[in-house]
Each structure stands twice: as structure tokens, then as C-alpha cells.
Motif scaffolding. Structure first.
Motif, PDB file in Angstrom:
ATOM      1  N   THR A 157       0.766   3.282  -8.197  1.00 45.44           N
ATOM      2  CA  THR A 157       1.437   1.903  -8.608  1.00 45.44           C
ATOM      3  C   THR A 157       3.045   2.296  -8.827  1.00 45.44           C
ATOM      4  O   THR A 157       3.602   1.329  -9.016  1.00 45.44           O
ATOM      5  CB  THR A 157       0.812   1.626  -9.764  1.00 45.44           C
ATOM      6  N   LYS A 158       3.254   3.646  -9.046  1.00 46.15           N
ATOM      7  CA  LYS A 158       4.552   4.050  -9.178  1.00 46.15           C
ATOM      8  C   LYS A 158       5.295   4.086  -7.963  1.00 46.15           C
ATOM      9  O   LYS A 158       6.738   4.377  -7.945  1.00 46.15           O
ATOM     10  CB  LYS A 158       4.535   5.529 -10.092  1.00 46.15           C
TER      11      LYS A 158
ATOM     12  N   GLU B  14       8.142   1.421  -7.412  1.00 45.50           N
ATOM     13  CA  GLU B  14       8.953   1.618  -8.526  1.00 45.50           C
ATOM     14  C   GLU B  14       9.934   2.762  -8.237  1.00 45.50           C
ATOM     15  O   GLU B  14      11.372   2.422  -8.471  1.00 45.50           O
ATOM     16  CB  GLU B  14       8.152   1.912  -9.882  1.00 45.50           C
TER      17      GLU B  14
ATOM     18  N   GLY C 244      11.692   1.670  -4.614  1.00 46.10           N
ATOM     19  CA  GLY C 244      12.361   0.554  -4.371  1.00 46.10           C
ATOM     20  C   GLY C 244      11.947  -0.153  -3.155  1.00 46.10           C
ATOM     21  O   GLY C 244      11.035  -0.121  -2.660  1.00 46.10           O
TER      22      GLY C 244
ATOM     23  N   SER D 190      -1.266  -2.581 -17.758  1.00 44.60           N
ATOM     24  CA  SER D 190      -0.815  -2.305 -16.354  1.00 44.60           C
ATOM     25  C   SER D 190      -1.774  -2.602 -15.266  1.00 44.60           C
ATOM     26  O   SER D 190      -2.854  -2.668 -15.577  1.00 44.60           O
ATOM     27  CB  SER D 190      -0.163  -0.920 -16.523  1.00 44.60           C
TER      28      SER D 190
ATOM     29  N   GLY E 188       6.715  -4.758  -3.070  1.00 46.53           N
ATOM     30  CA  GLY E 188       6.120  -3.776  -4.245  1.00 46.53           C
ATOM     31  C   GLY E 188       4.753  -3.643  -4.559  1.00 46.53           C
ATOM     32  O   GLY E 188       4.673  -2.827  -5.555  1.00 46.53           O
ATOM     33  N   LYS E 189       3.878  -4.175  -3.585  1.00 48.59           N
ATOM     34  CA  LYS E 189       2.645  -4.075  -4.176  1.00 48.59           C
ATOM     35  C   LYS E 189       1.831  -3.498  -2.843  1.00 48.59           C
ATOM     36  O   LYS E 189       2.143  -3.949  -1.594  1.00 48.59           O
ATOM     37  CB  LYS E 189       2.011  -5.289  -4.549  1.00 48.59           C
TER      38      LYS E 189
END
Length: 376
Positions: free
Chosen positions: A259-260, A263, A266, A300, A369-370
Motif C-alpha cells: 500500500t506504500k 505513496e 507518486g 489503514s 494510487g490504488k
């Protein structure tokens, strides 16, 4: 009156009488997951969370009358030497029934033989390197190996965009990543995709511009990364910063799922493609309940490694019930091996004859982002 007097005397003496019907036998589970140690902690923390959530649920559900799961977490920091020490302590001193972990395949190759020799079952939920279960009949995993996952990813990409050439970049000093490189290379060659550049990096590297500049000059249709999540995220971000176009699709190893990743990388992560045995949108009551419970407990989203660790605990609980306890670890091992049609967060779970997960891996693409399930 006599009963009341006895109760008073017991209370005053500090004695506690527990009816046999309520006595619970502890089932010790060693949770060997790195919650420190750089990239390893991205996986280990999620697996620790998933395992502890499942333990809490099993103990609260009453599905194991007479038994209580007890999780003993040990942080090995992603260090194989620490993994060995921890396995020895859990096996010889704590007398655990099962070990969940360790986080890294490098640690597994060092520590799992100790459990095999002692006859203590091990269930890995993030070890995807070839040869994990070959270490012995007490070694299992809920994480699909890279060789089971990547060929499907590549077949999907080939169908969608018909790539002709590829570049590979991988971690040369990591057991898992070297094996992932070999799996990727074999799959590319099998699909008739020409490898026109091969670059390497080492643990701790943060600047990949030299390797990526060479890859950019080769102008491949695909870039295939054999790296952990943090490394992969940095490579993806720097590749786009150096001007490698979005038309050059980037694929990663199963180990890159986190999941990072979005992040850390980007917007550059858009379109990044991987394979997994689980995805968050899996449409089943069990998975929806898992995701909701995880979010409520940890605030989270879970990733596939949290999901696979969660499943591992339910496998143990089911096996303990069928084995009639943990007094005979050989019987428990056999019950784990016989796991079949177990309702899990990725559908119906079973182990195959080699103690590998009998699941159908999915292709995931990073969008907004997923990680989302790839469209046919």
C-alpha cells in the motif's frame, strides 16, 4: 450457606476455581515478522497486523472450544541471523505449535530448516522465492511463488500491448530478487520478448539514474523490476523523472506489492503492473469483513501480505480443530497439509501436494494510487 462460606474462604485465600468446561489450552503461534529493518518492515508490519487480527477474531468466535491462540511476535529486523536466533528460541524455549514467517525469503532459507528438523510447522505469507517448500514437509506458504504469478502478468501485458523488447533491473545481493530475475527472464524468453538491457542494484541503493539512463537509451517496450516495494517505488519514480515515457510499461515482482508503493512513487506509479493471489476488491463476504475489520483496527487498508498472514491463522485454527489439539505436531502438520475448501479472504483456500497455495493469481494495475484488478 455452606457454599457461600466456601466462596468467601476461597476469595480470602486468593484461590480461583475455574470449571473444566472453561479451561483453555494455549496454542502458541510464533509470529516472526520484521517490523524494523527498512523495506522488510513494509511487509512484516502488515503481516503482523493481519495475523494478530485473525487471532483476535478466532479467540472471540468460539470456533476453537477449549483452546486459545496466543501470538508471540518477534521482530527479526529483516536479518537472517536474528531469524535463526528467534526460531531457536521459539522452538526450544517457547515450544510453539506453529511459526508464521519469517518476512524475507533470505531469512526463511536460513531459519526454516531448524523448524523442519524440530518438526514444527512453518507457514510463510510473504516468501515468494522458488524452493521455499522444498526445504521440507513441515514448510508451507500462503504466498504464491513468483513463478506462479509473473507468467500470467506477462501474458496479460502481451495480449494488451504486444511488447517486443524488455529491460530487466534487479537486486543482485538478495536471494528473492535474484530468483525473481530468473523467473522474469524465463517468462520473457518464453513469450518471445527480447531482453535488450539488464541492470543490477544493491541493498541500500537510492540512486538508480546510471542504470535507468542505460535502459532509456535501449528504448525497451517493457521494464521489469526485481525489487522490494521501496526499491521498486524509487526506480519507478526515477524512471519517469529521467523521461522514460509512459508508453514504456513497468512491471514488478509480487514482492513489490505494498500500500506504500503509490505513496512512495507518486503519480509515476500509474499503470505499474504486478500479480497477486489477493486483491482488496475481492467480492466475497469473508473478504469484505476482513477489509472492514482491518480498517477499523489499524485505520489503514490491508495489502496482500496482511491478507495472506490473516489466512495463515485461520488455516492453523482449522487444522487445530481437525487435529484435536497440538499435543502431536505431526498430526497438526498433516491437518495443515490437508487444508481444503477453507473459506478465506481470497476465496476457497487449499494447499497443493507441494504445500503451495492452490490459488489463481490475479493481475493488478495501479490506477489513481490504488492497485485494481486488471480489465480483460
Amino acid at each position: 450457606m455452606k457454599t457461600s462460606m466456601v466462596a468467601v474462604l476461597l476469595s480470602l485465600s486468593g484461590a480461583i476455581v475455574v470449571p473444566a468446561a472453561f479451561a483453555q489450552t494455549p496454542v502458541k503461534l510464533g509470529i516472526v515478522q520484521a517490523t524494523s529493518g527498512g523495506s522488510a518492515a513494509l511487509y512484516g508490519t502488515m503481516q503482523k497486523n493481519g495475523a494478530e487480527l485473525a487471532i483476535e477474531e478466532v479467540n472471540g468466535s468460539g470456533q476453537l472450544p477449549g483452546y486459545k491462540l496466543v501470538g508471540l511476535h518477534q521482530d527479526d529486523g529483516g536479518d537472517r541471523g536474528q531469524s535463526v536466533n528467534i526460531f531457536q528460541r521459539l522452538i526450544n524455549q517457547e515450544k510453539v505449535a506453529v511459526i508464521l514467517g519469517p518476512t524475507l525469503a533470505t531469512s526463511a532459507f536460513a531459519a526454516d530448516p531448524l523448524a523442519q528438523k524440530a518438526g514444527v510447522p512453518v507457514i510463510a505469507s510473504s516468501n515468494t522465492a522458488p524452493g521455499i517448500t522444498d526445504m521440507g514437509d513441515y514448510i508451507f506458504r500462503t504466498s504464491p511463488p513468483e513463478g506462479q504469478v509473473f507468467p500470467g502478468v506477462l501474458a496479460y501485458v502481451k495480449k494488451k500491448s504486444a511488447p517486443k523488447t524488455a529491460a530487466q533491473i534487479y537486486g543482485i545481493d538478495d536471494t528473492l530478487m535474484k530468483s525473481a530475475y530468473a523467473v522474469h527472464k524465463k517468462a520473457l524468453e518464453s513469450e518471445g520478448i527480447k531482453i535488450i538491457a539488464t541492470e543490477t542494484f544493491q541493498k541500500g541503493d537510492v540512486d538508480y539514474s546510471a542504470q535507468l539512463t542505460k535502459i532509456k537509451a535501449a528504448n525497451p517496450d517493457l521494464i521489469v523490476i526485481g525489487g522490494l516495494a521501496e526499491e521498486t517505488a524509487n526506480i519507478v519514480r526515477q524512471a519517469r523523472q529521467l523521461g522514460i515515457p509512459a508508453s514504456t510499461q513497468i512491471l514488478g515482482a509480487n514482492a513489490a506489492i505494498s500500500t506504500k508503493l503509490a505513496e512512495l512513487a507518486g503519480a509515476a506509479a500509474e499503470g505499474f503492473t504486478v500479480g497477486s493471489g489477493w486483491f482488496i476488491q475481492y467480492d466475497s463476504p469473508k473478504n469484505k469483513a476482513f477489509v472492514e475489520a482491518y480498517r477499523k483496527k489499524y485505520n489503514s487498508d490491508p495489502d496482500n501480505f496482511a491478507a495472506q498472514a490473516y489466512t495463515s491463522v485461520y488455516i492453523v485454527a482449522d487444522a487445530v480443530k481437525r487435529a484435536g489439539g497440538v499435543s502431536d505436531l505431526k498430526k497438526l502438520r498433516d491437518a495443515i497439509a490437508a487444508t481444503k475448501d477453507l473459506e478465506a479472504n481470497n476465496g476457497s483456500f487449499a494447499f497443493d501436494a507441494n504445500r503451495e497455495p492452490a490459488v489463481a493469481p490475479k493481475v493488478l494495475v495501479m490506477k489513481g494510487g490504488k492497485f485494481t484488478l486488471a480489465a480483460d
